[in-house]
Scaffold this motif. Sequence first.
Motif, PDB file in Angstrom:
ATOM      1  N   VAL A   1     -12.300  14.805  -2.722  1.00  0.00           N
ATOM      2  CA  VAL A   1     -11.007  14.344  -2.211  1.00  0.00           C
ATOM      3  C   VAL A   1     -10.262  13.647  -3.338  1.00  0.00           C
ATOM      4  O   VAL A   1     -10.816  12.761  -4.011  1.00  0.00           O
ATOM      5  N   SER A   2      -9.020  14.041  -3.563  1.00  0.00           N
ATOM      6  CA  SER A   2      -8.179  13.429  -4.587  1.00  0.00           C
ATOM      7  C   SER A   2      -7.228  12.442  -3.918  1.00  0.00           C
ATOM      8  O   SER A   2      -6.547  12.778  -2.949  1.00  0.00           O
ATOM      9  N   PHE A   3      -7.185  11.248  -4.477  1.00  0.00           N
ATOM     10  CA  PHE A   3      -6.398  10.161  -3.876  1.00  0.00           C
ATOM     11  C   PHE A   3      -5.533   9.544  -4.980  1.00  0.00           C
ATOM     12  O   PHE A   3      -6.003   8.728  -5.763  1.00  0.00           O
ATOM     13  N   PRO A   4      -4.247   9.946  -5.086  1.00  0.00           N
ATOM     14  CA  PRO A   4      -3.413   9.447  -6.189  1.00  0.00           C
ATOM     15  C   PRO A   4      -2.833   8.066  -5.890  1.00  0.00           C
ATOM     16  O   PRO A   4      -2.444   7.769  -4.764  1.00  0.00           O
ATOM     17  N   LEU A   5      -2.779   7.253  -6.914  1.00  0.00           N
ATOM     18  CA  LEU A   5      -2.115   5.949  -6.842  1.00  0.00           C
ATOM     19  C   LEU A   5      -1.082   5.885  -7.958  1.00  0.00           C
ATOM     20  O   LEU A   5      -1.375   6.247  -9.101  1.00  0.00           O
ATOM     21  N   ALA A   6       0.102   5.410  -7.639  1.00  0.00           N
ATOM     22  CA  ALA A   6       1.166   5.295  -8.626  1.00  0.00           C
ATOM     23  C   ALA A   6       1.854   3.951  -8.462  1.00  0.00           C
ATOM     24  O   ALA A   6       1.756   3.301  -7.421  1.00  0.00           O
ATOM     25  N   GLY A   7       2.558   3.530  -9.495  1.00  0.00           N
ATOM     26  CA  GLY A   7       3.288   2.269  -9.434  1.00  0.00           C
ATOM     27  C   GLY A   7       2.411   1.038  -9.534  1.00  0.00           C
ATOM     28  O   GLY A   7       2.743  -0.014  -8.981  1.00  0.00           O
ATOM     29  N   LEU A   8       1.277   1.147 -10.226  1.00  0.00           N
ATOM     30  CA  LEU A   8       0.359   0.009 -10.319  1.00  0.00           C
ATOM     31  C   LEU A   8       0.978  -1.161 -11.070  1.00  0.00           C
ATOM     32  O   LEU A   8       0.779  -2.318 -10.699  1.00  0.00           O
ATOM     33  N   SER A   9       1.717  -0.870 -12.128  1.00  0.00           N
ATOM     34  CA  SER A   9       2.330  -1.951 -12.887  1.00  0.00           C
ATOM     35  C   SER A   9       3.454  -2.608 -12.093  1.00  0.00           C
ATOM     36  O   SER A   9       3.626  -3.831 -12.126  1.00  0.00           O
TER      37      SER A   9
ATOM     38  N   PHE B   1       0.818  -1.201   0.000  1.00  0.00           N
ATOM     39  CA  PHE B   1       0.000   0.000   0.000  1.00  0.00           C
ATOM     40  C   PHE B   1       0.854   1.254   0.000  1.00  0.00           C
ATOM     41  O   PHE B   1       0.551   2.231  -0.695  1.00  0.00           O
ATOM     42  N   ASP B   2       1.938   1.267   0.784  1.00  0.00           N
ATOM     43  CA  ASP B   2       2.819   2.432   0.810  1.00  0.00           C
ATOM     44  C   ASP B   2       3.469   2.670  -0.547  1.00  0.00           C
ATOM     45  O   ASP B   2       3.684   3.807  -0.959  1.00  0.00           O
ATOM     46  N   SER B   3       3.807   1.609  -1.245  1.00  0.00           N
ATOM     47  CA  SER B   3       4.420   1.769  -2.550  1.00  0.00           C
ATOM     48  C   SER B   3       3.441   2.348  -3.553  1.00  0.00           C
ATOM     49  O   SER B   3       3.837   2.990  -4.523  1.00  0.00           O
ATOM     50  N   LEU B   4       2.145   2.141  -3.323  1.00  0.00           N
ATOM     51  CA  LEU B   4       1.137   2.674  -4.241  1.00  0.00           C
ATOM     52  C   LEU B   4       0.826   4.140  -3.946  1.00  0.00           C
ATOM     53  O   LEU B   4       0.653   4.944  -4.859  1.00  0.00           O
TER      54      LEU B   4
ATOM     55  N   GLY C   1       2.682   6.313  -2.199  1.00  0.00           N
ATOM     56  CA  GLY C   1       3.815   7.210  -2.082  1.00  0.00           C
ATOM     57  C   GLY C   1       3.971   7.720  -0.668  1.00  0.00           C
ATOM     58  O   GLY C   1       3.984   6.963   0.274  1.00  0.00           O
ATOM     59  N   SER C   2       4.059   8.995  -0.495  1.00  0.00           N
ATOM     60  CA  SER C   2       4.301   9.565   0.835  1.00  0.00           C
ATOM     61  C   SER C   2       3.213  10.578   1.177  1.00  0.00           C
ATOM     62  O   SER C   2       3.478  11.739   1.435  1.00  0.00           O
ATOM     63  N   ILE C   3       1.961  10.152   1.153  1.00  0.00           N
ATOM     64  CA  ILE C   3       0.867  11.076   1.461  1.00  0.00           C
ATOM     65  C   ILE C   3       0.401  10.917   2.894  1.00  0.00           C
ATOM     66  O   ILE C   3      -0.670  11.357   3.270  1.00  0.00           O
ATOM     67  N   GLY C   4       1.208  10.214   3.720  1.00  0.00           N
ATOM     68  CA  GLY C   4       0.911  10.177   5.145  1.00  0.00           C
ATOM     69  C   GLY C   4      -0.005   9.068   5.566  1.00  0.00           C
ATOM     70  O   GLY C   4      -0.600   9.135   6.642  1.00  0.00           O
ATOM     71  N   ILE C   5      -0.174   8.029   4.761  1.00  0.00           N
ATOM     72  CA  ILE C   5      -1.022   6.901   5.116  1.00  0.00           C
ATOM     73  C   ILE C   5      -0.142   5.788   5.622  1.00  0.00           C
ATOM     74  O   ILE C   5       0.879   5.469   5.023  1.00  0.00           O
ATOM     75  N   SER C   6      -0.514   5.185   6.719  1.00  0.00           N
ATOM     76  CA  SER C   6       0.307   4.122   7.278  1.00  0.00           C
ATOM     77  C   SER C   6      -0.562   2.989   7.763  1.00  0.00           C
ATOM     78  O   SER C   6      -1.753   3.138   7.961  1.00  0.00           O
TER      79      SER C   6
ATOM     80  N   HIS D   1      -6.990   7.726 -15.834  1.00  0.00           N
ATOM     81  CA  HIS D   1      -6.744   6.287 -15.793  1.00  0.00           C
ATOM     82  C   HIS D   1      -5.544   5.967 -16.677  1.00  0.00           C
ATOM     83  O   HIS D   1      -5.511   6.309 -17.856  1.00  0.00           O
ATOM     84  N   GLY D   2      -4.556   5.351 -16.103  1.00  0.00           N
ATOM     85  CA  GLY D   2      -3.377   4.974 -16.857  1.00  0.00           C
ATOM     86  C   GLY D   2      -2.909   3.600 -16.467  1.00  0.00           C
ATOM     87  O   GLY D   2      -3.424   2.972 -15.537  1.00  0.00           O
ATOM     88  N   ILE D   3      -1.908   3.113 -17.192  1.00  0.00           N
ATOM     89  CA  ILE D   3      -1.385   1.782 -16.910  1.00  0.00           C
ATOM     90  C   ILE D   3      -0.671   1.761 -15.569  1.00  0.00           C
ATOM     91  O   ILE D   3      -0.789   0.798 -14.801  1.00  0.00           O
ATOM     92  N   ASP D   4       0.054   2.841 -15.258  1.00  0.00           N
ATOM     93  CA  ASP D   4       0.884   2.837 -14.059  1.00  0.00           C
ATOM     94  C   ASP D   4       0.357   3.732 -12.945  1.00  0.00           C
ATOM     95  O   ASP D   4       0.841   3.662 -11.828  1.00  0.00           O
ATOM     96  N   LYS D   5      -0.610   4.587 -13.241  1.00  0.00           N
ATOM     97  CA  LYS D   5      -1.101   5.479 -12.198  1.00  0.00           C
ATOM     98  C   LYS D   5      -2.582   5.770 -12.408  1.00  0.00           C
ATOM     99  O   LYS D   5      -3.110   5.717 -13.515  1.00  0.00           O
ATOM    100  N   GLN D   6      -3.233   6.075 -11.298  1.00  0.00           N
ATOM    101  CA  GLN D   6      -4.634   6.460 -11.297  1.00  0.00           C
ATOM    102  C   GLN D   6      -4.827   7.563 -10.268  1.00  0.00           C
ATOM    103  O   GLN D   6      -4.116   7.623  -9.258  1.00  0.00           O
ATOM    104  N   ASN D   7      -5.807   8.406 -10.516  1.00  0.00           N
ATOM    105  CA  ASN D   7      -6.129   9.472  -9.587  1.00  0.00           C
ATOM    106  C   ASN D   7      -7.604   9.346  -9.220  1.00  0.00           C
ATOM    107  O   ASN D   7      -8.476   9.595 -10.039  1.00  0.00           O
ATOM    108  N   ILE D   8      -7.876   8.936  -7.999  1.00  0.00           N
ATOM    109  CA  ILE D   8      -9.243   8.708  -7.554  1.00  0.00           C
ATOM    110  C   ILE D   8      -9.784   9.997  -6.954  1.00  0.00           C
ATOM    111  O   ILE D   8      -9.151  10.613  -6.098  1.00  0.00           O
ATOM    112  N   VAL D   9     -10.958  10.414  -7.399  1.00  0.00           N
ATOM    113  CA  VAL D   9     -11.640  11.583  -6.848  1.00  0.00           C
ATOM    114  C   VAL D   9     -12.965  11.097  -6.270  1.00  0.00           C
ATOM    115  O   VAL D   9     -13.738  10.432  -6.956  1.00  0.00           O
TER     116      VAL D   9
END
Length: 565
Positions: free
Chosen positions: A352-360, A206-209, A211-216, A378-386
Amino acid sequence: MPSGCSIRALWIINNQDTVVFSRRFPVVEKQWCSAYKTENENTGLDLPRLPTDQQISDSFTRRKRREGSTRGYGIRVAQSTKGSDSWVDDPITRHIISLCLTEEDDDDDDERNILWPIALHTKALYSILVLPLVEPKEMKDYVKLCRRSDCGPAVGEDLSLSSLLLNISSITGAFMVAHAFGDIISGDTVEPEVVVSASPSVGGLFDSLTGSIGISSRAKPVAAPVASSNPSGAAITGATASDAPKAGSRLLDRDLLRNFIATAMPFGTPLDLSLSNISAMKANGFSSADPPPQELKQPAWKPYLYKGKQRLLFTIHESVSAAMYDRDEIPDNVSVAGQINCRAELEGLPDVSFPLAGLSTAHIEAISFHPCAQVPAHGIDKQNIVFQPPLGNFVLMRYQAGCGLGPPVKGFYQLSMVSEDEGAFLFKVHLMEGYKAPLSMEFCTITMPFPRRRIVAFDGTPSAGTVLTTEHSVEWRILGSGRSLSGKSLEATFPGTIKFSPLQSRRKGDGDDEESEDESAENVVNVEDFLVQKMNKDLPAAELEEPFCWQAYDYAKVCMSLASF
């Protein structure tokens, strides 16, 4: 017909194939009748009506008999008959089914005798059937697929069950309704757990997806208090969700289901399927002091607006499944299934915007979102959830992924019986292979349970750790309290012998004699197989509380804890 999701009818069937609850929605049925007349105005066909509960029960029973089970085969097999779900040769027919309202022997191609599409969901010994509103033309297309002689989608042909269902927006809504009713029936209506921890992240998937947005995430977090969401300002205590399956089923509360339908999906149109929201509205009502905002449309899933200290909380819950073969030619398989639980205590109706990266890189195989979420980028490696979060705790997204890192414990366990009451075992384990700091293993224990045999003697010395024996188990504590493993791996072996008290054989019947045992010994070439066979003959069945330990001894149980420092 209007777009969106509308439900024509729903049925709840128990494990005796009896309809115990049903509801039909005349407003939606009137829309279906109007569309059917328009589609078939020049054919002179009679208008099809919804079947009775008895017809549904009979049709469901016939389908189970024809398809082999409640779900069915999902693919065309030798037993498949023309017009059945398995004849379509698509695994989705295990979840989206059809019911033939006539007897099996009646060879009738009339779509009026077929009820489709029905979303099927099983929960707590009940089957929930939900019939959404679809276009009559889509119904005709499905009947053609049922009568086609070839298997699966034809080459070069546009018509297939998958393409047909993708164009029907009400299918998703029907499944949401079915799952909501399943949760109510089973009592699994508590909110997902959302926790708070001041500790640093463990650096997982989850942290790798995110990044560093403060979720643990932590192994042993502290439950977060549930903030006020009612207009009077009184606190509503939240319940902690349990991931363990519930045994058995509760009595069906028909009044609760009727009240839920009246509020959650009036006239057959689902609005808000959250039982906690509906219960809060019934208990608290609405206050004139808190009018809805004039400039924004308040979504159905957020009947009350939050006021107070703002914060955004996330918690991840992951379960790892691993199949280890201990063979060079067969690689081990490790997969991760997880969900992100969210609690958004935010004033107003913000996006609320919730970015995800490194999906592949994370090998994400499947992903789904809460109905309040949108995925504009929507992309192969990243998504931005609103998303506009609802009140309380909710599951923002679920995902499945492969895992490039192997399990923290690898090894094998062998047990060979040298006699009926004595055996030799061997453990070989490898801990934390491929794992690096800051991850550490705090403890690791392997238990050999013998719920149906009493241990009278034990001999063995492990290369690491200590051993504790009881009457029905042997526990190998590889890593105990005060000792952790970090930044390196550990190999350990544990050979030994174990002796059980003699089995109390069942009394032989009048027709039993010693010759039957001699014949069994001659038929079994392997002496070990013969001994196991003889023990199983005299051994009572294992209790249901130990589902993995069938008969005498079939597995070893590993308990461990990983943490970061």
